[in-house]
Design a protein around this motif. Structure first.
Motif, PDB file in Angstrom:
ATOM      1  N   VAL A 101      -3.611  10.043  -2.869  1.00 52.55           N
ATOM      2  CA  VAL A 101      -4.183   8.922  -3.585  1.00 52.55           C
ATOM      3  C   VAL A 101      -3.433   7.649  -2.991  1.00 52.55           C
ATOM      4  O   VAL A 101      -2.221   7.726  -3.063  1.00 52.55           O
ATOM      5  N   SER A 139      -2.967   3.628  -2.993  1.00 52.30           N
ATOM      6  CA  SER A 139      -2.916   2.407  -4.092  1.00 52.30           C
ATOM      7  C   SER A 139      -2.193   1.197  -3.449  1.00 52.30           C
ATOM      8  O   SER A 139      -1.490   1.014  -2.448  1.00 52.30           O
ATOM      9  N   GLY A 140      -2.557   0.173  -4.288  1.00 51.12           N
ATOM     10  CA  GLY A 140      -2.231  -1.076  -3.711  1.00 51.12           C
ATOM     11  C   GLY A 140      -3.188  -2.269  -3.189  1.00 51.12           C
ATOM     12  O   GLY A 140      -4.216  -1.967  -3.891  1.00 51.12           O
ATOM     13  N   VAL A 186       1.005  -1.209  -0.010  1.00 46.30           N
ATOM     14  CA  VAL A 186       0.088  -0.023   0.147  1.00 46.30           C
ATOM     15  C   VAL A 186       0.792   1.128  -0.093  1.00 46.30           C
ATOM     16  O   VAL A 186       1.876   1.247   0.714  1.00 46.30           O
ATOM     17  N   GLN A 187       0.643   2.169  -0.894  1.00 46.12           N
ATOM     18  CA  GLN A 187       1.163   3.640  -0.922  1.00 46.12           C
ATOM     19  C   GLN A 187       0.205   4.521  -0.928  1.00 46.12           C
ATOM     20  O   GLN A 187      -0.704   4.526  -1.445  1.00 46.12           O
ATOM     21  N   LYS A 216     -12.068   6.459  -5.983  1.00 42.61           N
ATOM     22  CA  LYS A 216     -10.439   6.663  -6.413  1.00 42.61           C
ATOM     23  C   LYS A 216      -9.447   6.588  -5.391  1.00 42.61           C
ATOM     24  O   LYS A 216      -8.353   6.926  -5.491  1.00 42.61           O
ATOM     25  N   ASN A 217     -10.297   6.157  -4.103  1.00 38.43           N
ATOM     26  CA  ASN A 217      -9.055   6.031  -2.985  1.00 38.43           C
ATOM     27  C   ASN A 217      -8.435   7.425  -2.807  1.00 38.43           C
ATOM     28  O   ASN A 217      -7.162   7.398  -2.604  1.00 38.43           O
ATOM     29  N   GLN A 258       0.541   8.536  -2.204  1.00 37.95           N
ATOM     30  CA  GLN A 258       0.968   9.502  -2.774  1.00 37.95           C
ATOM     31  C   GLN A 258       0.265  10.792  -2.949  1.00 37.95           C
ATOM     32  O   GLN A 258      -0.841  10.970  -3.447  1.00 37.95           O
TER      33      GLN A 258
END
Length: 122
Positions: free
Chosen positions: A22, A24-25, A1-2, A74-75, A4
């Motif tokens: 955002v 992601s992962g 998980v990141q 879109k997290n 940004q």
């Protein structure tokens, strides 16, 4: 998980900036998302958070000037900062409470973005 983060920069007092972050992962779900800030020589403080249902919470110092929002599809979490003051100068970090698989185990953990500098000149 990141996580940004983007946005930030240099602005004059009274100006505006918008931060976005955002996640992601391998994300199963995201609970609260938010923003914290840390000025030089000071501790990291909460700026604003927003629940998965969209309920915001603000530090008293930014109420009425900052608006937090999120796009669950879109997290993403964003922070619109208006009427900026020199005392808002800090590194801003996004944060999210995320459920994700970690080494075969589902865990609920806090994740942090890399930090973005906001500088407000007087």
């Amino acid at each position: 998980v990141q996580l940004q983060a983007s946005g930030g920069g240099l602005v004059q007092a009274g100006g505006s900036l918008r931060l976005s972050c955002v996640a992601s992962g391998s994300i199963l779900s995201i609970n609260t998302m938010g923003w914290y800030r840390q000025a030089p020589g000071k501790q990291r403080d909460l700026v604003a958070t927003v629940t998965s249902g969209g309920v915001p919470n603000y530090a008293d110092s930014v109420k009425g000037r900052f608006t937090i929002s999120r796009d669950n599809a879109k997290n993403m979490v964003s922070l619109q900062m208006n009427s900026l003051k020199p005392e808002d100068t800090a590194v801003y970090y996004c944060n999210a409470l995320i459920t994700a698989p970690t080494m075969g185990i589902t865990k609920l953990s806090h994740y942090w973005g890399q930090g973005t500098q906001v500088t407000v000149s007087s």
